[in-house]
Motif scaffolding. Structure first.
Motif, PDB file in Angstrom:
ATOM      1  N   LEU A 154      -7.930 -24.637  13.498  1.00 46.30           N
ATOM      2  CA  LEU A 154      -6.466 -24.883  12.915  1.00 46.30           C
ATOM      3  C   LEU A 154      -6.255 -25.935  11.904  1.00 46.30           C
ATOM      4  O   LEU A 154      -5.817 -25.323  10.706  1.00 46.30           O
ATOM      5  CB  LEU A 154      -5.541 -25.414  14.201  1.00 46.30           C
ATOM      6  CG  LEU A 154      -4.626 -24.449  14.960  1.00 46.30           C
ATOM      7  CD1 LEU A 154      -4.289 -25.180  16.244  1.00 46.30           C
ATOM      8  CD2 LEU A 154      -3.650 -23.944  14.134  1.00 46.30           C
ATOM      9  N   LEU A 155      -6.745 -27.004  11.791  1.00 43.91           N
ATOM     10  CA  LEU A 155      -6.620 -27.711  10.908  1.00 43.91           C
ATOM     11  C   LEU A 155      -7.472 -27.590   9.777  1.00 43.91           C
ATOM     12  O   LEU A 155      -7.163 -27.675   8.476  1.00 43.91           O
ATOM     13  CB  LEU A 155      -6.758 -29.435  11.376  1.00 43.91           C
ATOM     14  CG  LEU A 155      -6.147 -30.523  10.625  1.00 43.91           C
ATOM     15  CD1 LEU A 155      -4.931 -30.215  10.855  1.00 43.91           C
ATOM     16  CD2 LEU A 155      -6.470 -31.798  10.985  1.00 43.91           C
ATOM     17  N   PRO A 203      -8.777 -24.506   8.985  1.00 41.13           N
ATOM     18  CA  PRO A 203      -8.067 -23.455   8.112  1.00 41.13           C
ATOM     19  C   PRO A 203      -7.009 -23.941   7.386  1.00 41.13           C
ATOM     20  O   PRO A 203      -6.762 -23.037   6.250  1.00 41.13           O
ATOM     21  CB  PRO A 203      -7.887 -22.425   9.414  1.00 41.13           C
ATOM     22  CG  PRO A 203      -8.676 -22.704  10.486  1.00 41.13           C
ATOM     23  CD  PRO A 203      -9.116 -24.405  10.207  1.00 41.13           C
ATOM     24  N   ILE A 204      -6.092 -24.657   7.683  1.00 44.19           N
ATOM     25  CA  ILE A 204      -4.820 -24.880   6.928  1.00 44.19           C
ATOM     26  C   ILE A 204      -5.279 -25.489   5.738  1.00 44.19           C
ATOM     27  O   ILE A 204      -4.782 -25.002   4.271  1.00 44.19           O
ATOM     28  CB  ILE A 204      -3.818 -25.601   7.649  1.00 44.19           C
ATOM     29  CG1 ILE A 204      -2.398 -25.469   7.114  1.00 44.19           C
ATOM     30  CG2 ILE A 204      -3.969 -27.102   7.983  1.00 44.19           C
ATOM     31  CD1 ILE A 204      -1.350 -25.958   7.775  1.00 44.19           C
TER      32      ILE A 204
END
Lengths: 279, 433, 319
Positions: free
Chosen positions: C50-51, C53-54
Motif C-alpha cells: 500500500l504505502l 506502491p503509492i
C-alpha cells in the motif's frame, strides 16, 4: 387527525405491501429471467414475436456447460483464494488491532496513523505498482499473486482496534496474573469476545474477494487458476452466439452463493448493519 | 493449546502457498495464446494441437485463449510478468509496439525463407517492420467489402448494390423502415459501434475508395484529415441524417437476423452468416466492391493480417518455430496446412500461404469468399506503426461521436490528427532515445 | 494502571534494558516484543502493498514508462502527464464528467430508495426478513454476473425489457447501446446492485433511534412528517454520512460493471475514469499517464469526501 389516520391505515398498509412487492419483483426478476433464458433453445431467445417461456425446458444446456467450462475448478479456486484471504485478514487484523488497543510500545501512535492514512488509499492508485511488485516476486499467474496482496486490510485493523479497545482491561490483567501467555490471552479471551466484529469483517472480506475481478483479470492467465468472475468473463466470448448457454453458465456461477447466503442471511445482514453504525 | 494449533495452521498455509508455486517438471511445454475462443474454434485448435503432439510426443502444447479485447493486454502483462506464452497469434497492427519493446524473437532462417517462398510480397510486408525484418507466419488476410442483403435491396426496389456514395445514401435510406412507434425495424447500412476495427476499418475502406490516405507513405504523419477524409465522415453524417444508418443498431448483430441491408465487413464473417436464421447465405447474401466516393476513381479497400510469432523470452524458441511451421506448412502435396484448413473452413478467412490458397480454392469459390479473394489483390494493407492501436482507438471514438451527432466531421478529424501526430512524434523520439 | 500492559515512558524502558534481571522489566519487554510481533506482519504487508506502491505510483506519474523497459531507465516527464490529462486528454475529461454523473445519479437514488424502503420495513410489516433477503440478493452477486444478466435484459433486439415495452406499443430503446442512455442504464444497474445494502444500513440506523423520542413527539401532537423531519432525519445523520461517503467513493471507482457491459461505448459516452485508466495503462502501455490519472482521481475523492463530511456533520451540530 387521529380518526383520519385509522381510516387511512388499511389503505396505507396495502400500499406499503404493494411498493415492497414491486421493489422485490424488480430485485428478483433478473435472476428468474436468467434461469428461464438458460432453459431456452438458442432459437427461442431470438424468436419474433418473443416467447416468455421455453416450449420445453432444455436442461441439456446445463450438461453442455460441463464439456467446456471447468466449473468445479472455478469454484475450487474461488473458495480456496477467498478462504485464505478471509483467514489472513481476520488473523492479521485482530492481532494488530489487539496490539494497538491493548499494548504500549514505541512508535504505536505513528504506526496507527500510518494505518489510518493507508485506509484512505483507493485500490486503483496502487494497482499498477502492486502489479509490478507481484511481478518482481514472480507471482504472476499464481495463487500467491492472487492472495497475498489481500491478506492484510488497514480497514480491518482499524475496525478490530475499535472493538478490542472497548474490552475491559481487567479481563486481560486477570489472565496475566493466572500466568497466561500473550498469545493465549489473545486466543482465549480477546477472540471469543470480538466474534461479532470478526463475523462482520469476515463477511465483508469474503464478498469482496469472492466478487473481485480487476485484480484477478490482471494477475491470472491460465485457465486452471481462474476464479468465478474470470470464468464468467471468458464465457462472455465463449458463448457470444449462445445467450442461453451464457445464462446457464452465469446461473451456475451465481446460484450456489445465493443459496449459502439465504441460509446464513442473519449473519450477513447483522454484520453489514454493524459496519454502518461503527464505521 | 490453541496458539499451537494456530501456528500449525499458519505453517500449513505457508506450505500450501509454497507448493502451488513449484512447477511440475515435464518435457518441452509450449504455450500458445490465441483469441479464437468460441466452442467450435477451441475444438478445432485443440485438434491441430493433438495431431502435432501425436507426431511429437516429447512436446506438450497448451492452448490459452482470451477475448480479442484482452489479447494485447494479456501479451503485455504476461510479458512483464515473465510468464509469457511461447507462441502468439496476434493482430499485425501491434507488431511495431511489440518489436520496439523487444517482445518478439526473430524467426529462424528456415522460417524466413519458407515465408518468402510461399507468401505474396504484400502480405509479407504487412508482418514486417519498416526495416524490412519479417517477424512471423502471416495467417488470415482480411479485406473489407460491402456485404448486402439481396432480399432487402430488392424489396426497396434496387436490383444492384450501390456503386458510389450517392447510390449508397439513396439505397440505405430506402431500406430503412421505421414503424409507427418510431422504432427502427429495418436499417439501410449497419455500423459496428464499440469495436475499434468494426468502426475504423470500414471508414478506411471508404476513405481509400475516395482517394484518401490514412497515414503518409513513410507513416510519419496522419493524413486522414484531408478533404477526402472529411467527405468520408460527411457521408456518415448524411447517412445518419437521412435515416440510412443508426449507430444504436449493430450491423454485426442485426445483419445476420435479416434486418440490416448493408454492412462493410470482412470474409471471416462467413461462418456466422451461414448459421444465421434471418438471412439465407446462398440466395440472399450479396458481396460488392466498396462504393466509390466523389473524390475517388475506383473501388479500393483495406486488408488487415494476423501472424504467428514467438516470444523473445521463450526458453524453447526452436521448438516454438517448429510448431508454428508444422501448423502452417503443407505436409502432403495439395492437402494444405492445418491452419489453412482452420482459417478457410472454420472461419471463412483467406489464408496467406499459396499452398493453402490452392488447396482450399474450392472452399473459397463460393460467391461470398471468392469476392474477397478478388479484393485481396488490390486492397491496401493496414498501415502499421508504433502507437497505431492508440491512434485507431482515438479515431474510433471520434467517428462514433460523428455518428451520434456529438461532433462535426471537421472537428473530429482535426482533433484526432493533432493527437495522432503527437503520438507518432513521441514514438519516434522514444525509438531514438 | 496502564503501565502493566507495557512500557509507557522512556526511563522505565531504559531501566528495563539496563537491568534485564529485574523480573518486572523483563516482563514488560517481553510484552512489548509481543506487540511488535503482532503488528509487524500486517505493517510490513501494508508497507509493501500500500504505502510503497503509492509512493512508487507518484514517482511513475512523473515519467513515461511502458512497463516493459527497466524502472531505472524511465524517461523523466515532470508534470507533463498531469498537464496533458487536465488540458488535452478529451477522453479523460469526458470520463471524469461521466463518472461524476454516474456517482451523482447512483448516490442520490441509493440514498433516497435506501432510506425510503428502510422506513417501509421499519414500520409494522410482516416478513421483514424475507423482504430484506430479497433486496439483498444482488449485493452478494458478482458485478460481472449482473453485467452479463443486464446486457441480455436490456439488449436492444432480444432483451425482455424491449420485448415488454414494444408489446405495449412503446418505441424500442437502445439502453446500453445508445449514447444518451448508456450511462443512465449503468446507474440503474448500480442502484439495483447496492440499494439492498443501504436499506440494511438505514434500517439498522432507524432501529437505533430510541422509541421514547417518538412517544414524546406524539404527546406533543406531532404528525408523521414532523416526526420524520425533526427526529428521524437528524438522528440518522451519522448513518447518512456513512452511506453518502462510502457510496460516493465506490461510485467514483466503478470498473467491473462498465468493463463487462459497454466498455465505455458508444463514443466514450459511458467511459469512466478507472476504465480509461485501465486502458491507458494496459492497452496503450502508458503507466506514467495512468498513474497521474489515479492521483487526480484520488485527490478528487479526498476533496469530495471532505466536503461531504463537512456538510453533513456541521448541520448535525447546528441542530
Amino acid at each position: 387527525m387521529k380518526d383520519e389516520r385509522t381510516f387511512l391505515q388499511p389503505i396505507g398498509l396495502t400500499l406499503k405491501y404493494v411498493v415492497l412487492a414491486v421493489g422485490a419483483f424488480i430485485m428478483v426478476f433478473p435472476f428468474i429471467w436468467m434461469i428461464i433464458a438458460s432453459l431456452m433453445t438458442a432459437g427461442e431467445i431470438q424468436l419474433r414475436p418473443p416467447v416468455w417461456l421455453p416450449a420445453e425446458p432444455q436442461f441439456s444446456n446445463y450438461s453442455d456447460l460441463a464439456d467446456s467450462i471447468p466449473m468445479g475448478r472455478l469454484y475450487f479456486n474461488s473458495v480456496f483464494t477467498s478462504g485464505l484471504i478471509v483467514f489472513g485478514v481476520l488473523l492479521s487484523s485482530s492481532l494488530a488491532g489487539f496490539a494497538f488497543a491493548k499494548y504500549r510500545f514505541p512508535g504505536r501512535e505513528f504506526l496507527f496513523y500510518v494505518i489510518l492514512a493507508t485506509m484512505m488509499i483507493p485500490f486503483f492508485v496502487t494497482l499498477i505498482p502492486v502489479f509490478f511488485i507481484v511481478r518482481q516476486l514472480g507471482w504472476i499467474d499464481t495463487y500467491q499473486g492472487l492472495v497475498v496482496p489481500g491478506l492484510t486490510s488497514a480497514y480491518g485493523i482499524f475496525l478490530m482496534r475499535q472493538f478490542i479497545i472497548t474490552l475491559p482491561d481487567e479481563l486481560i490483567d486477570a489472565a496475566r496474573i493466572d500466568g497466561a501467555s500473550e498469545l493465549r490471552i489473545f486466543w482465549r479471551i480477546v477472540v471469543p469476545l470480538v466474534k461479532p466484529a470478526l463475523a462482520t469483517l469476515g463477511t465483508f472480506t469474503f464478498i469482496g474477494s469472492w466478487n473481485a475481478f480487476l485484480w484477478p483479470l490482471l494477475v491470472i492467465n491460465s485457465r486452471e487458476l481462474m476464479t468465478l468472475p474470470l470464468g464468467i468473463n471468458s464465457m462472455k466470448s465463449l458463448y457470444a452466439d449462445n445467450t442461453n448457454l451464457l445464462m446457464a453458465g452465469t446461473a451456475v456461477a451465481v446460484i450456489p452463493m445465493l443459496i449459502v447466503f439465504i441460509f446464513l442471511q442473519r449473519y450477513f445482514i447483522q454484520g453489514i448493519a454493524l459496519t454502518g453504525l461503527k464505521g | 493449546m490453541y496458539p499451537k494449533r494456530l501456528l500449525s495452521c499458519l505453517a500449513l498455509l505457508a506450505l500450501l502457498v509454497a507448493f502451488s508455486a513449484v512447477p511440475l517438471a515435464q518435457e518441452t511445454t509450449l504455450t500458445m495464446l490465441t483469441h479464437w475462443g468460441t466452442e467450435d474454434q477451441l475444438a478445432a485448435q485443440q485438434a491441430i494441437i493433438d495431431a502435432y503432439m501425436a507426431e511429437n510426443p516429447d512436446v506438450a502444447v497448451e492452448l490459452v485463449t482470451v477475448d480479442f479485447g484482452e489479447l494485447r493486454t494479456k501479451i503485455i502483462t504476461g510479458r512483464t510478468a515473465g510468464i509469457s506464452a511461447d507462441v502468439y497469434h496476434f493482430y499485425h497492427l501491434w507488431l511495431p509496439d511489440f518489436v520496439n519493446a523487444g517482445v518478439l524473437a526473430e524467426p529462424t532462417q528456415d522460417a524466413l525463407s519458407y515465408i518468402d517462398e510461399n507468401v505474396a510480397q504484400g502480405t509479407i510486408d504487412a508482418v514486417s517492420t519498416s526495416d524490412g525484418q519479417t517477424w512471423g507466419y502471416p495467417t488470415e488476410v482480411n479485406p473489407y467489402l460491402l456485404v448486402y442483403n439481396k432480399r432487402l435491396l430488392a424489396e426497396a426496389g434496387y436490383d444492384a448494390p450501390p456503386a458510389n456514395w450517392e447510390e449508397l445514401k439513396e439505397i440505405a435510406a430506402a431500406i430503412t423502415q421505421v414503424d409507427d412507434t418510431g422504432a427502427i425495424t429495418q436499417l439501410g447500412l449497419g455500423v459496428m459501434a464499440g469495436w475499434d476495427s468494426g468502426i475504423v476499418h470500414p471508414f478506411s475502406a471508404l476513405l481509400y475508395s475516395n482517394g484518401g490516405n490514412y497515414l503518409s507513405a513513410d507513416r510519419r504523419v496522419a493524413e486522414f484529415n484531408s478533404p477526402q477524409g472529411i467527405e468520408t465522415l460527411q457521408l456518415y453524417a448524411d447517412l445518419v441524417a437521412n435515416g440510412g444508418t443508426d449507430p444504436s443498431i449493430s450491423g454485426l448483430g442485426d445483419f445476420p437476423s435479416g434486418t440490416v441491408g448493408m454492412v462493410i465487413m470482412a470474409p471471416w464473417w462467413r461462418a456466422t452468416l451461414r448459421a444465421a436464421e434471418g438471412i439465407d447465405f446462398d440466395s440472399e447474401v450479396g458481396v460488392a466492391e466498396i462504393p466509390v466516393g466523389p473524390s475517388g476513381e475506383a473501388p479500393s479497400s483495406i486488408a488487415y493480417t494476423w501472424l504467428f510469432a514467438v516470444d523473445s523470452n521463450s526458453p524453447n524458441k526452436p521448438a516454438a518455430w517448429d510448431f508454428i511451421h508444422w501448423m502452417n506448412a503443407e505436409h502432403e502435396e495439395g492437402a494444405g496446412s492445418a491452419i489453412g484448413d482452420f482459417l478457410v473452413n472454420a472461419l471463412g478467412a483467406i489464408p496467406s500461404f499459396s499452398h493453402d490458397q490452392a488447396a482450399f480454392a474450392d472452399s473459397m469459390s463460393d460467391h461470398y469468399v471468392s469476392a474477397f479473394v478478388a479484393a485481396s489483390a488490390y486492397a491496401r494493407p493496414e498501415q502499421i506503426v508504433a502507437g497505431g492501436q492508440e491512434i485507431k482507438t482515438l479515431l474510433q471514438v471520434e467517428i462514433e461521436a460523428v455518428l451520434t451527432g456529438m461532433t462535426t466531421p471537421e472537428d473530429a478529424l482535426a482533433s484526432v490528427e493533432m493527437q495522432a501526430n503527437a503520438i507518432l512524434e513521441e514514438q519516434r523520439m522514444m525509438a531514438e532515445e | 494502571m496502564k503501565t502493566q500492559y507495557g512500557v509507557i515512558d522512556a526511563p522505565a524502558a531504559k531501566a528495563a534494558s539496563l537491568l534485564p534481571d529485574m523480573p518486572k522489566s523483563a516482563l514488560m519487554r517481553r510484552r512489548m516484543l509481543w506487540a511488535y510481533v503482532f503488528v509487524s506482519a500486517p505493517i510490513i504487508a501494508l508497507l509493501v502493498f500500500l504505502l510503497g506502491p503509492i509512493l512508487f505510483s507518484g514517482w511513475v506519474s512523473l515519467h513515461r514508462w511502458d512497463m516493459l523497459s527497466p524502472v531505472d531507465e524511465m524517461p523523466w516527464r515532470g508534470l507533463s502527464n498531469y498537464v496533458f490529462l487536465l488540458t488535452k486528454d478529451r477522453v479523460f475529461l469526458k470520463s471524469l464528467g461521466n463518472t461524476f454523473l454516474f456517482a451523482i445519479g447512483g448516490v442520490g437514488a441509493n440514498t433516497a430508495l435506501g432510506l425510503g424502503f428502510a422506513l417501509l420495513l421499519n414500520s409494522r410489516i410482516r416478513g421483514r426478513t424475507l423482504w430484506r433477503v430479497l433486496y439483498f440478493m444482488p449485493v452478494i452477486t458478482a458485478p460481472l454476473a449482473l453485467a452479463v444478466m443486464f446486457s441480455f435484459i436490456f439488449d436492444r433486439n432480444f432483451g425482455i425489457v424491449n420485448n415488454v415495452i414494444t408489446a405495449f406499443g412503446l418505441p424500442r430503446q437502445p439502453f446500453l447501446s445508445g449514447p444518451s442512455q448508456a450511462l443512465m442504464t449503468l446507474v440503474f444497474i448500480a442502484v439495483y446492485q447496492f440499494v439492498g445494502y443501504y436499506i440494511v444500513i438505514f434500517l439498522a440506523g432507524l432501529q437505533g433511534i430510541p422509541q421514547d423520542y417518538y412517544d414524546a413527539a406524539q404527546v406533543d401532537g406531532a404528525g408523521k412528517f414532523q416526526e420524520f423531519r425533526f427526529i428521524t432525519l437528524p438522528l440518522l445523520r451519522p448513518v447518512m454520512l456513512f452511506v453518502v461517503v462510502t457510496n460516493t467513493i465506490g461510485a467514483l471507482q466503478v470498473f467491473d460493471l462498465v468493463f463487462a457491459t459497454t466498455g465505455g461505448a458508444p463514443a466514450n459516452s459511458s467511459m469512466t475514469v478507472v476504465l480509461h485508466m485501465y486502458n491507458t495503462a494496459f492497452k496503450f502501455s502508458r503507466m506514467g499517464r495512468a498513474s497521474a490519472m489515479a492521483f487526480i482521481l484520488f485527490a478528487i475523492i479526498m476533496l469530495i469526501t471532505l466536503i461531504q463530511v463537512r456538510l453533513l456533520q456541521d448541520r448535525t451540530y447546528q441542530e
